[in-house]
Design a protein around this motif. Structure first.
Motif, PDB file in Angstrom:
ATOM      1  N   SER B  30       0.826  -1.203   0.000  1.00 47.47           N
ATOM      2  CA  SER B  30       0.000   0.000   0.000  1.00 47.47           C
ATOM      3  C   SER B  30       0.865   1.260   0.000  1.00 47.47           C
ATOM      4  CB  SER B  30      -0.921   0.015   1.219  1.00 47.47           C
ATOM      5  OG  SER B  30      -0.141  -0.059   2.413  1.00 47.47           O
ATOM      6  N   ASN B  31       2.072   1.124   0.510  1.00 51.31           N
ATOM      7  CA  ASN B  31       2.991   2.264   0.521  1.00 51.31           C
ATOM      8  C   ASN B  31       4.274   1.866  -0.202  1.00 51.31           C
ATOM      9  OD1 ASN B  31       3.936   4.798   0.991  1.00 51.31           O
ATOM     10  ND2 ASN B  31       4.771   4.308   2.987  1.00 51.31           N
ATOM     11  N   TYR B  54       1.827   7.313  -1.179  1.00 51.63           N
ATOM     12  CA  TYR B  54       0.811   7.856  -0.288  1.00 51.63           C
ATOM     13  C   TYR B  54       0.543   9.343  -0.557  1.00 51.63           C
ATOM     14  CZ  TYR B  54       4.514   9.994   2.549  1.00 51.63           C
ATOM     15  OH  TYR B  54       5.568  10.735   2.997  1.00 51.63           O
ATOM     16  N   LYS B  70      -2.875   5.823  -8.836  1.00 51.41           N
ATOM     17  CA  LYS B  70      -2.628   4.690  -7.950  1.00 51.41           C
ATOM     18  C   LYS B  70      -3.600   3.542  -8.184  1.00 51.41           C
ATOM     19  CE  LYS B  70      -1.585   3.601  -3.122  1.00 51.41           C
ATOM     20  NZ  LYS B  70      -1.471   4.150  -1.745  1.00 51.41           N
TER      21      LYS B  70
END
Lengths: 112, 113
Positions: B30-31, B54, B70
Motif C-alpha cells: 500500500s505504501n 501515499y 494509484k
C-alpha cells in the motif's frame, strides 16, 4: 565527491575463470546493491546489503557471491564464469531504506 | 511478485515538443515509491523524478512531471520542451522495500533537432 566507484570498467573473462568486481562508496551509506543489465533490458537485483556484515539475495543471485566487511566496500564475486553472465553490472548505494539510490558507472563484462 | 511494464520500446519526437512515456506496475503493497531513471549513452543511471505512493500530488522536477494513477497502477512521465540532451533510455522502477528496485524494460527516447 567520488560517490560510487566501480572497478574495472571493462573486462573480458574466459569461461570458467573467476573475478571480483569492486565497488566502494564514500557517502557513508548503509544500503548497497548489485544489479545486472542485460542488452535491451532493465536492471535486475543480484544481491544487496543493509549494513556491514549483512547481505541478502536479490532476484538473480545464482553464480555470484558478495561480502560486506566494511560500510564502504561491497565486492561482487563471480565464480566459474559462464556466457550467461555477460552483462553490465551496476553497484548502487542508498543512505536509507527510503532514500535515493546512487549508481556507479557500471562494469561491462564479457564471458567468452 | 512485483512487476513493472513499459509498453513503448522506442519513441521519437522533435526538439521542444512534449512527450509522455508510459509505465504500469503491479504490487500488493500500500505504501511504496516509484521512480523514473534516465540512462544516456554514457551508461550512468540518473534519477529523474520520484513519487511516494501515499502522496496524491503528482511530483514535478522542472520540465519533468508524472501522472500517478494509484488505482490504475499507472505512472507516466511527461517531458515538456524536450531538449537534445534528453535523448536516452528511460526506466521506470518500483521500490520493493530497503530501496530494492524492480525495473521495467525501458523506453529508448530520441529527441530530433
Amino acid at each position: 565527491n567520488a560517490g560510487v566507484t566501480q572497478t574495472p570498467k571493462f573486462r573480458i573473462l574466459k569461461i570458467g575463470q573467476s573475478m571480483t568486481l569492486q565497488c566502494t562508496q564514500d557517502m557513508n551509506h548503509n544500503y548497497m546493491y548489485w544489479y545486472r543489465q542485460d542488452p535491451g533490458m532493465g536492471l535486475k537485483l543480484i544481491y544487496y546489503s543493509v549494513g556491514a556484515g549483512i547481505t541478502d539475495k536479490g532476484e538473480v543471485p545464482n553464480g555470484y557471491n558478495v561480502s560486506r566487511s566494511t560500510t564502504e566496500d561491497f565486492p561482487l564475486r563471480l565464480e566459474l564464469a559462464a556466457p550467461s553472465q555477460t552483462s553490465v553490472y551496476f553497484c548502487a548505494s542508498s543512505y536509507s531504506s527510503r532514500g535515493e539510490a546512487f549508481f556507479g558507472q557500471g562494469t561491462r563484462l564479457t564471458v567468452v | 511478485a512485483q512487476t513493472v511494464t513499459q509498453s513503448q520500446p522506442e519513441m521519437s519526437v522533435q526538439e521542444a515538443e512534449t512527450v509522455t512515456l508510459s509505465c504500469t506496475y503491479d504490487t500488493s503493497e500500500s505504501n511504496y515509491y516509484l521512480f523514473w531513471y534516465k540512462q544516456p549513452p554514457s551508461r550512468q543511471m540518473i534519477l529523474v523524478i520520484r513519487q511516494e505512493a501515499y502522496k496524491q500530488q503528482n511530483a514535478t522536477e522542472n520540465r519533468f512531471s508524472v501522472n500517478f494513477q494509484k488505482a490504475a497502477k499507472s505512472f507516466s512521465l511527461k517531458i515538456s520542451d524536450s531538449q537534445l540532451g534528453d535523448t536516452a533510455m528511460y526506466f521506470c522502477a518500483l521500490e520493493q522495500g530497503a530501496q530494492k528496485l524492480v525495473f521495467g524494460q525501458g523506453t529508448r527516447l530520441t529527441i530530433n533537432p
